[in-house]
Design a protein around this motif. Structure first.
Motif, PDB file in Angstrom:
ATOM      1  N   ALA A   1      20.918   0.673 -27.013  1.00  0.00           N
ATOM      2  CA  ALA A   1      20.009   0.266 -25.807  1.00  0.00           C
ATOM      3  C   ALA A   1      20.365  -0.258 -24.529  1.00  0.00           C
ATOM      4  O   ALA A   1      20.069   0.161 -23.418  1.00  0.00           O
ATOM      5  CB  ALA A   1      18.576  -0.377 -26.218  1.00  0.00           C
TER       6      ALA A   1
ATOM      7  N   PHE B   1       9.455   3.348 -17.065  1.00  0.00           N
ATOM      8  CA  PHE B   1       9.640   4.423 -18.470  1.00  0.00           C
ATOM      9  C   PHE B   1      10.020   3.667 -19.662  1.00  0.00           C
ATOM     10  O   PHE B   1      10.411   4.028 -20.528  1.00  0.00           O
ATOM     11  CB  PHE B   1      10.825   5.094 -17.853  1.00  0.00           C
TER      12      PHE B   1
ATOM     13  N   PHE C   1      11.261   5.154 -23.014  1.00  0.00           N
ATOM     14  CA  PHE C   1      13.016   4.639 -23.312  1.00  0.00           C
ATOM     15  C   PHE C   1      12.736   4.091 -24.626  1.00  0.00           C
ATOM     16  O   PHE C   1      13.725   4.414 -25.629  1.00  0.00           O
ATOM     17  CB  PHE C   1      13.033   3.711 -22.453  1.00  0.00           C
ATOM     18  N   THR C   2      11.589   3.532 -25.045  1.00  0.00           N
ATOM     19  CA  THR C   2      11.631   2.652 -26.377  1.00  0.00           C
ATOM     20  C   THR C   2      11.296   4.126 -27.536  1.00  0.00           C
ATOM     21  O   THR C   2      11.932   3.901 -28.513  1.00  0.00           O
ATOM     22  CB  THR C   2      10.237   1.972 -26.501  1.00  0.00           C
TER      23      THR C   2
ATOM     24  N   SER D   1      23.001   4.284 -17.475  1.00  0.00           N
ATOM     25  CA  SER D   1      22.151   5.074 -16.925  1.00  0.00           C
ATOM     26  C   SER D   1      22.013   4.364 -15.183  1.00  0.00           C
ATOM     27  O   SER D   1      21.671   5.024 -14.321  1.00  0.00           O
ATOM     28  CB  SER D   1      20.842   4.964 -17.495  1.00  0.00           C
TER      29      SER D   1
ATOM     30  N   LEU E   1      13.350  -4.530 -25.889  1.00  0.00           N
ATOM     31  CA  LEU E   1      13.659  -4.051 -24.701  1.00  0.00           C
ATOM     32  C   LEU E   1      13.517  -4.854 -23.374  1.00  0.00           C
ATOM     33  O   LEU E   1      14.618  -5.025 -22.516  1.00  0.00           O
ATOM     34  CB  LEU E   1      13.412  -2.633 -24.629  1.00  0.00           C
TER      35      LEU E   1
ATOM     36  N   PHE F   1      13.550   0.973 -15.565  1.00  0.00           N
ATOM     37  CA  PHE F   1      13.140   1.141 -16.930  1.00  0.00           C
ATOM     38  C   PHE F   1      11.818   0.666 -17.532  1.00  0.00           C
ATOM     39  O   PHE F   1      11.496   1.144 -18.574  1.00  0.00           O
ATOM     40  CB  PHE F   1      14.489   0.620 -17.551  1.00  0.00           C
TER      41      PHE F   1
ATOM     42  N   PHE G   1      12.639   6.999 -27.249  1.00  0.00           N
ATOM     43  CA  PHE G   1      14.287   7.430 -27.236  1.00  0.00           C
ATOM     44  C   PHE G   1      14.997   6.787 -28.119  1.00  0.00           C
ATOM     45  O   PHE G   1      15.729   7.267 -29.129  1.00  0.00           O
ATOM     46  CB  PHE G   1      14.789   7.628 -25.789  1.00  0.00           C
ATOM     47  N   ILE G   2      15.417   5.138 -27.843  1.00  0.00           N
ATOM     48  CA  ILE G   2      15.825   4.280 -28.843  1.00  0.00           C
ATOM     49  C   ILE G   2      15.603   4.584 -30.206  1.00  0.00           C
ATOM     50  O   ILE G   2      16.464   4.367 -31.085  1.00  0.00           O
ATOM     51  CB  ILE G   2      15.902   2.959 -28.341  1.00  0.00           C
TER      52      ILE G   2
ATOM     53  N   PHE H   1      21.232   1.588 -20.938  1.00  0.00           N
ATOM     54  CA  PHE H   1      20.661   0.901 -19.813  1.00  0.00           C
ATOM     55  C   PHE H   1      21.561   0.838 -18.658  1.00  0.00           C
ATOM     56  O   PHE H   1      21.081   1.184 -17.641  1.00  0.00           O
ATOM     57  CB  PHE H   1      19.969  -0.457 -20.360  1.00  0.00           C
TER      58      PHE H   1
END
Length: 556
Positions: A297, A271, A275-276, A304, A225, A268, A278-279, A301
């Protein structure tokens, strides 16, 4: 053969084959993206520029236009470079451009989603179909579709080759150590993604590589990411390069592109852990393959990031004007005086409105010539960029006024109005030609740098003298048109005689300088071409003055 032993000692890799597969696959992948984009552009014709020109009336429409164009040409860099060019030419304001840039970032995710569709095994038959349409049909539209299909197949063939070249990486200890470092230090991943995209000049390519690395297990999601974020920063280099030497507004648009991705990455990265997770949850919940996981992802990104920053477009514009200060010179290319309703109800008033627009067009021609004088003395590219902007405006007004006058001609006109109508049509041609000659002069003056042909002090002095006289002559011609002033029109005729005499005298003195070795051959050609264009501008100024004298029915 070059062989590397892995720590386990039981896996042997042909390094040469691995490198060749990777760089060859990357080359085919980049070719596929570009060829597919070119095919889409050929199919669309000039409509892409028109879409950006017409459908970016506000930032939200700009976002939609940016998404559509980028999805079509498969290059956010291409959309952003085109946006920078339109801003530089005055077709688009900074706030509109920011919307397009945001949309371009969303549009570029389409490539990642295409890659996520696992059809690599069909790459060769897709290429064969594209070749069939390219070489066995003569129709341009079919050829364009063949180009699109061929590029689509080449994209997946390149991915397959890159994937084959990257599979052994997961067994290489040095690469394993690097991925561990990126997992522990996400900033390293951002830097690697940024640098690699700057080198390759395509975020689609670097994200495609990232998808294959993740698919082969060479890199985990946590390390992937930050690299993805860096890819988005690296793609801004194209806009930066496109803005070098252009207008102030274009440089600001390129800076906004960099800011937009830097701010998004910063948010990002803060967070990154949630985020990781969530993906990872999405991958399991939607049963996504590894390539599609990275595509999701990437999409989340950019979407958002756009949603977060869209309300702050005004703030972004304000910040960038502080970062790059200066007064923004903007050429208004919109038509101001041509009301179609007047043609039917009052053709005489419509003619008067056309004259007002012609005078605006004339002012742009005069301003463009003034910028050429500044460029002669300063060699500042912003002067050249503004002169080109005036030329674009002249061409746009030329078409609009001509179309308007054609409609006026269909109305019942008196003999006097018919004569005015004919004069205006001729004057438009003359002003448009003045713009063309100014553009020629700018292009010639740009050759001073590229051909390293500096002008002597004497030559510069003579050019300044002729420039000033020509500008004064053009100004008097336009003023005589605005005021229907016979005296000014006659002054134009006498000044033009001076311009003709000046051109002949300066040619002779410049030949003497060439014979004495005081000036180079390239500089001599450049000088002669410039004064020739100035003399032609004088001729067009006379045509305008003679039209005024004809309107006034002055004795010849």
């Amino acid at each position: 053969m070059y062989v590397v032993n892995t720590p386990k000692g039981d896996v042997r890799m042909n390094v040469q084959e691995m490198i060749f597969e990777f760089i060859g696959g990357l080359g085919i992948f980049l070719f596929g993206i570009k060829y597919m984009g070119d095919g889409l552009q050929n199919a669309a014709g000039d409509r892409l520029k028109n879409i950006l020109d017409r459908f970016t009336t506000n930032p939200f429409m700009g976002v939609l236009a940016g998404i559509f164009i980028t999805a079509l040409i498969q290059s956010s860099s291409g959309t952003t470079a085109l946006t920078v060019a339109l801003v530089s030419a005055g077709f688009m304001k900074l706030r509109q451009a920011i919307g397009v840039i945001m949309g371009a970032n969303i549009g570029t995710t389409v490539t990642a989603f295409i890659i996520g569709i696992d059809i690599g095994e069909y790459a060769l038959p897709i290429i064969a179909l594209g070749a069939l349409l390219l070489f066995f049909f003569n129709k341009r539209t079919i050829n364009s579709f063949g180009q699109i299909i061929f590029g689509f197949g080449a994209l997946f063939l390149g991915l397959e080759l890159m994937s084959g070249g990257m599979k052994p990486l997961r067994s290489l200890e040095a690469f394993q150590d690097l991925t561990v470092s990126m997992s522990a230090n996400p900033i390293l991943g951002v830097v690697i993604g940024t640098v690699f995209t700057v080198i390759v000049q395509s975020s689609s390519a670097t994200i495609g590589i990232l998808q294959e690395l993740f698919a082969t297990g060479a890199i985990n999601l946590k390390a992937s990411l930050p690299v993805l974020f860096g890819d988005n920063i690296g793609t801004t280099i194209t806009a930066v390069l496109a803005a070098i030497g252009t207008s102030l507004a274009a440089r600001r648009a390129a800076t906004v592109h960099v800011m937009f991705n830097l701010i998004g990455t910063l948010i990002f990265m803060i967070f990154l852990i949630p985020f990781t997770k969530f993906i990872g949850y999405l991958q399991v919940a939607l049963n996504l393959n590894p390539e599609m996981t990275i595509a999701f992802a990437h999409g989340i990104f950019n979407v958002s990031n756009t949603i977060i920053q869209f309300p702050f477009i005004g703030a972004l514009a304000w910040i960038v004007t502080k970062i790059i200060p200066g007064e923004e010179k903007y050429v208004d290319m919109t038509v101001q005086h041509l009301n179609p309703k007047l043609i039917e109800h009052s053709p005489s008033v419509a003619l008067g409105q056309a004259k007002e627009e012609i005078l605006r067009m004339g002012d742009y021609a005069k301003d463009g010539l003034a910028e050429a004088i500044h460029f002669l003395n300063t060699q500042d590219k912003s002067n050249a960029a503004l002169a080109y902007q005036y030329e674009e405006a002249i061409n746009k007004l030329d078409k609009a006024i001509t179309d308007y006058l054609v409609e006026v001609s269909k109305s019942s006109l008196t003999s006097e109005h018919s004569e005015d109508h004919m004069n205006y049509m001729n004057i438009i041609r003359d002003i448009e030609r003045v713009g063309d000659h100014t553009e020629n002069i700018i292009e010639l003056l740009e050759l001073r740098t590229t051909r390293k042909a500096p002008l002597s002090t004497e030559a510069l002095g003579e050019l300044n003298e002729m420039f000033q006289l020509t500008l004064e002559t053009l100004n008097h011609a336009l003023e005589s048109l605005a005021k229907n002033d016979l005296t000014l029109a006659n002054e134009v005729l006498s000044k033009e005689v001076k311009i003709d005499r000046m051109e002949k005298d300066f040619r002779k003195t410049h030949i003497l300088r060439l014979n004495q070795g005081a000036c180079t051959g390239d500089a001599g050609i450049l000088y002669v071409d410039v004064i020739s264009n100035l003399e032609r501008i004088g001729d067009h100024a006379v045509n305008i003055a003679q039209a005024v004298l004809g309107e006034q029915k002055a004795p010849q």
